[in-house]
Design an enzyme around this catalytic site. Sequence first.
Site, PDB file in Angstrom:
ATOM      1  N   ASP A 299      -8.850  19.400  28.485  1.00 25.06           N
ATOM      2  CA  ASP A 299      -7.948  19.252  29.642  1.00 25.06           C
ATOM      3  C   ASP A 299      -7.138  20.528  29.834  1.00 25.06           C
ATOM      4  O   ASP A 299      -6.889  20.962  30.961  1.00 25.06           O
ATOM      5  CB  ASP A 299      -6.972  18.086  29.444  1.00 25.06           C
TER       6      ASP A 299
HETATM    7  C1  26A Z   1     -11.238   5.896  31.835  1.00 23.19           C
HETATM    8  N1  26A Z   1     -10.936   6.577  30.597  1.00 23.19           N
HETATM    9  C2  26A Z   1     -11.704   6.192  29.451  1.00 23.19           C
HETATM   10  C3  26A Z   1      -9.961   7.567  30.566  1.00 23.19           C
HETATM   11  C4  26A Z   1      -9.573   8.244  29.381  1.00 23.19           C
HETATM   12  C5  26A Z   1      -8.623   9.273  29.493  1.00 23.19           C
HETATM   13  N2  26A Z   1      -8.077   9.635  30.660  1.00 23.19           N
HETATM   14  C6  26A Z   1      -8.462   8.949  31.739  1.00 23.19           C
HETATM   15  N3  26A Z   1      -9.363   7.947  31.714  1.00 23.19           N
HETATM   16  N4  26A Z   1      -9.918   8.150  28.073  1.00 23.19           N
HETATM   17  C7  26A Z   1      -9.209   9.082  27.396  1.00 23.19           C
HETATM   18  N5  26A Z   1      -8.421   9.760  28.254  1.00 23.19           N
HETATM   19  C8  26A Z   1      -7.474  10.834  27.973  1.00 23.19           C
HETATM   20  O1  26A Z   1      -8.121  11.946  27.463  1.00 23.19           O
HETATM   21  C9  26A Z   1      -7.094  12.772  26.945  1.00 23.19           C
HETATM   22  C10 26A Z   1      -7.660  13.801  26.013  1.00 23.19           C
HETATM   23  O2  26A Z   1      -8.590  14.588  26.678  1.00 23.19           O
HETATM   24  C11 26A Z   1      -6.440  10.479  26.934  1.00 23.19           C
HETATM   25  O3  26A Z   1      -5.337   9.819  27.530  1.00 23.19           O
HETATM   26  C12 26A Z   1      -6.058  11.846  26.336  1.00 23.19           C
HETATM   27  O4  26A Z   1      -4.763  12.265  26.704  1.00 23.19           O
END
Ligand code: 26A
Length: 342
Positions: A297
Site C-alpha cells: 500500500d
Molecule cells: C476485502 N478485503 C479482504 C480487504 C482487505 C483489506 N483492505 C480492504 N479490503 N483485507 C486486508 N486489507 C488491508 O490490507 C492492509 C495491508 O495491506 C488491511 O486492513 C491492512 O491494513
Amino acid sequence: MAPKEYALLCLENPLLDIQAQGNAALLEKYGLKPNDAILAEEKHKGIYEDLLNNYSAKLIAGGGAQNTARGAQYMLPPNSVVFLGGVGDDKYAAILHDAVKAAGLRVEYRVDKVQPTGRCGVVITDHNRSMCTDLGAANHYDLEHLKSPEVWKLVEGATHYFVGGYHLTVCPPAIQALAEEAAKNDKVFVFSLSAPFIPQFFKDPLDASAPYWDYVIGNETEALAYAESHGLETKDIKEIAKALAALPKKNTKRERVAIITQGTDPTIVSVGGKDVQVFEVHPIEKSLINDTTGAGDAFAAGFTAGLVAGESLARCIDQGQWLAKLSIQELGPSFPFPKQTY
Ligand code: 26A
C-alpha cells in the site's frame, strides 16, 4: 506546478486492523495460511475477540487503499487526497477518523447506522502476515453515496483516481462510474490487484474494469494468480507484466503501465506491453524491519503521489520504494512522524 486541491480521489474499504503477533497454533485454529488475505467466513468470526483478549492485539487504521490514501497525502501538499468508503456509527469509526485526521487525509464515509465498521484481523508470524477481513459496513458502500452531489463534485474535481481491487467484492458499479469518468475526461485511473483472491474469484468484475486501468499495480503472488486465472500459461513475472500492460484499453491517449513489486526483489514495469524495465528496491538492514503489513500500500502511495505531482515514471517508482522502506520500519501500515521528505 502544485497539484489541484483534492487532485487524488481513492475508493475502497476503510477497515480497522486488529493486529497481533501470533503463532502456528493460532493460524491452524482458524485455518489460515501464514501469508494471505481473505474474507472472513463464519468459522473465522471469533478471531477478533481472540486476538484482542489473548494476543494483546493493537488497533490500527487499515484498509488497503485507505493506507495508500494516507501515504499519498504524506507526500503531497495539504488537501491533496480524499478517500471514500463505508463505515459504521461506532467507536471503531471514531478511531479511523482520528487516524485520518492526524494524517491530514480527508474522508467522505458512507455511514451505516446498522452495520459495524469493518475489521481486519492481522496475524503476524515471523515476516509473514495473515489477514482475515469482516467487511461489515464497508460492504454496504453504494453508488448512491458516490453520486450524491457533494461527493460527485469531489469526483469531478479530481484529476487522478486510485481504486483498490478489494472493492470489487463490494461495489463494482462505483468502480465502473469512476473508471468511465476517467476515460471520458482523460484522467488517470490507477488500480491495485490487492490480493490473489481477487483475480481468482472476482475475475468477471476485474476484467470489466481492466480496459480502464492506466496503471495497474500488484505484487508477484497477485500477478501469478492473475496469470493462472486468465490462462496465461507462464509464471514469468516479466511476461505477466507485459500481458497486463497489453490488455485492450479504453482511453487510447495513454499507454497502460503495469507495475509488479516483488518484496525485496526488483520491481518489474512494462509500458504498453513492450519493453520491461527493472527497478531495484531501496536496500534496508533486516534489523530495521518492524512489520511489512501495508508495504505494498505504501509503495502504491509513493508511486501515485508521484503521478499526481507530474513526476517521471522512474521517479514515481523510486518514491514508491522510498515510502515502502519508511513504512516497514513502523508498526502496521503507518508512516513516521515527524515527517520525512523524499
Ligand atoms: C476485502 N478485503 C479482504 C480487504 C482487505 C483489506 N483492505 C480492504 N479490503 N483485507 C486486508 N486489507 C488491508 O490490507 C492492509 C495491508 O495491506 C488491511 O486492513 C491492512 O491494513
